[in-house]
Enzyme design. Structure first.
Site, PDB file in Angstrom:
ATOM      1  N   ARG A  20      37.298  27.238 -28.944  1.00  0.00           N
ATOM      2  CA  ARG A  20      36.226  27.228 -27.951  1.00  0.00           C
ATOM      3  C   ARG A  20      36.787  27.456 -26.548  1.00  0.00           C
ATOM      4  O   ARG A  20      36.158  28.122 -25.713  1.00  0.00           O
ATOM      5  CB  ARG A  20      35.476  25.894 -28.017  1.00  0.00           C
ATOM      6  CG  ARG A  20      34.178  25.866 -27.224  1.00  0.00           C
ATOM      7  CD  ARG A  20      33.467  24.541 -27.380  1.00  0.00           C
ATOM      8  NE  ARG A  20      33.212  24.237 -28.773  1.00  0.00           N
ATOM      9  CZ  ARG A  20      33.457  23.057 -29.338  1.00  0.00           C
ATOM     10  NH1 ARG A  20      33.968  22.078 -28.633  1.00  0.00           N
ATOM     11  NH2 ARG A  20      33.202  22.862 -30.602  1.00  0.00           N
ATOM     12  N   HIS A  62      35.422  30.089 -23.786  1.00  0.00           N
ATOM     13  CA  HIS A  62      34.936  29.633 -22.484  1.00  0.00           C
ATOM     14  C   HIS A  62      35.788  30.168 -21.340  1.00  0.00           C
ATOM     15  O   HIS A  62      35.279  30.373 -20.237  1.00  0.00           O
ATOM     16  CB  HIS A  62      34.893  28.100 -22.465  1.00  0.00           C
ATOM     17  CG  HIS A  62      33.796  27.524 -23.299  1.00  0.00           C
ATOM     18  ND1 HIS A  62      33.304  26.240 -23.120  1.00  0.00           N
ATOM     19  CD2 HIS A  62      33.075  28.055 -24.320  1.00  0.00           C
ATOM     20  CE1 HIS A  62      32.336  26.019 -23.996  1.00  0.00           C
ATOM     21  NE2 HIS A  62      32.189  27.103 -24.742  1.00  0.00           N
ATOM     22  N   ASN A 122      32.018  22.303 -20.508  1.00  0.00           N
ATOM     23  CA  ASN A 122      33.410  22.029 -20.873  1.00  0.00           C
ATOM     24  C   ASN A 122      33.732  20.536 -20.874  1.00  0.00           C
ATOM     25  O   ASN A 122      34.500  20.056 -21.708  1.00  0.00           O
ATOM     26  CB  ASN A 122      34.356  22.767 -19.921  1.00  0.00           C
ATOM     27  CG  ASN A 122      34.256  24.270 -20.056  1.00  0.00           C
ATOM     28  OD1 ASN A 122      34.009  24.786 -21.138  1.00  0.00           O
ATOM     29  ND2 ASN A 122      34.413  24.985 -18.953  1.00  0.00           N
ATOM     30  N   HIS A 157      31.426  28.774 -35.088  1.00  0.00           N
ATOM     31  CA  HIS A 157      30.780  27.474 -35.241  1.00  0.00           C
ATOM     32  C   HIS A 157      30.930  26.924 -36.655  1.00  0.00           C
ATOM     33  O   HIS A 157      30.368  25.865 -36.963  1.00  0.00           O
ATOM     34  CB  HIS A 157      29.299  27.567 -34.875  1.00  0.00           C
ATOM     35  CG  HIS A 157      29.059  27.655 -33.397  1.00  0.00           C
ATOM     36  ND1 HIS A 157      27.802  27.785 -32.841  1.00  0.00           N
ATOM     37  CD2 HIS A 157      29.928  27.627 -32.350  1.00  0.00           C
ATOM     38  CE1 HIS A 157      27.898  27.834 -31.517  1.00  0.00           C
ATOM     39  NE2 HIS A 157      29.180  27.750 -31.200  1.00  0.00           N
TER      40      HIS A 157
END
Length: 335
Positions: free
Chosen positions: A66, A70, A98, A199
């Protein structure tokens, strides 16, 4: 007028050629085995640190994966997510979503790899590349396919929490919003559906989807697209209390630490955790792609590696741009 048009056309053509050449030059600077001569053990060292960390806590892998997403979606893949806040600046890592979704231990994995790399080949391997390598390693260590990561990224010097919410797609986005968000980063709808497969590992705070359980809209308290049995299970794990929002549940309860296609099978059964997950089933075109990914593990793994490689080139700094940070948490020269 004709001469003016031709002159303007020449200027326009020169501008277009300059853009093409700069893009080509950038591509040339990013390359597989980029550190083959300057730091030959770079990828091994990163893999070793990721492997050690995931052996102790497999859930940290999802955080690393992730983090790369990001980082790339805010200012490009420049390692700006790794910079710490200062008294005068709130950095990306402390902006929503975050904080609190990314664990402090995940950032420490990058720190550990950077320390070893600085000891072996000082000032050579960027934090942005470490993050890209680590994301790939998470996929491999979780049972997914290995893919080669073009490297040569440079580290950015700016990190602002105010830019996270305007760039990172929230879990409440519908299909059109998601498609537009990814298109702004140069990614197609197919890329988006493929990358959403990440995911299949990791956990989420209940606050990211509790509206689907208790306060969906003025007509339905519960999201009608959510499988009722799954909704009942989630309500048990995420009670509608002040403390319930802070609870965490696996995004893919069938195999939360395995990089497989279970995520897509969940969508086919109306068991996508986020609105932004289940919305991938909202048109025949996107639903067909979900079905294809669910049905063919091998094809999905290959597609995912290609999509990650493409995402890893968003807004990269190369050549003389940016810097190679000595400490991933601090820009060079700042004390």
């Amino acid at each position: 007028m004709a001469m003016a048009f031709r002159r303007g056309g020449v200027v326009l053509l020169a501008f277009v050629l300059a853009l093409c050449l700069s893009a080509t030059e950038l591509e040339a600077r990013l390359g597989v085995d980029y550190y083959h001569k300057t730091c030959p053990h770079a990828e091994f060292i990163v893999m070793d640190e990721v492997k050690k960390a995931m052996a102790g806590d497999a859930g940290l892998g999802a955080d690393l994966l992730r983090m790369h997403f990001h980082d790339c979606f805010v200012r490009g893949c420049d390692g700006s997510l790794l910079i710490d806040s200062t008294p005068n600046n709130k950095a990306e890592k402390d902006g929503a979503p975050n904080n609190p979704s990314l664990e402090a231990e995940a950032f420490e994995i990058i720190d550990n790899a950077k320390k070893r790399l600085e000891a072996e080949c000082k000032g050579t391997v960027s934090c942005a590349d470490i993050l890209a390598f680590a994301a790939r390693d998470v996929v491999v260590l979780s049972g997914g396919f290995y893919y080669k990561v073009p490297a040569g990224r440079r580290d950015g010097r700016v990190s602002m929490a105010s830019e996270t919410l305007t760039n990172l797609p929230p879990p409440s986005f519908d299909l059109n919003q998601l498609t537009q968000n990814f298109a702004q980063k140069g990614l197609t709808q197919d890329d988006m559906i493929t990358l959403s497969g990440a995911h299949t590992i990791g956990q989420s705070h209940c606050s990211s989807f509790s509206n689907r359980l208790y306060n969906f809209n003025s007509t339905f308290s519960q999201d009608p697209t959510l499988d009722p049995a799954y909704a009942a299970q989630l309500k048990q794990e995420c009670p509608n209390t002040s403390g319930g929002a802070n609870q965490q549940v696996p995004m893919d309860p069938n195999s939360p630490t395995t990089f497989d296609t279970s995520y897509y099978r969940n969508l086919l059964a109306n068991r996508g955790l986020f609105t932004s997950d289940q919305t991938l089933m909202s048109t025949p075109t996107t639903a067909a792609k979900v079905w294809q990914n669910a049905a063919n593990w091998f094809a999905f793994q290959k597609k995912f590696g290609k999509a990650m490689t493409k995402m890893g080139k968003i807004g990269v700094l190369a050549g003389s741009q940016g810097e190679i940070r000595e400490n991933c948490r601090v820009v060079n020269g700042f004390h």
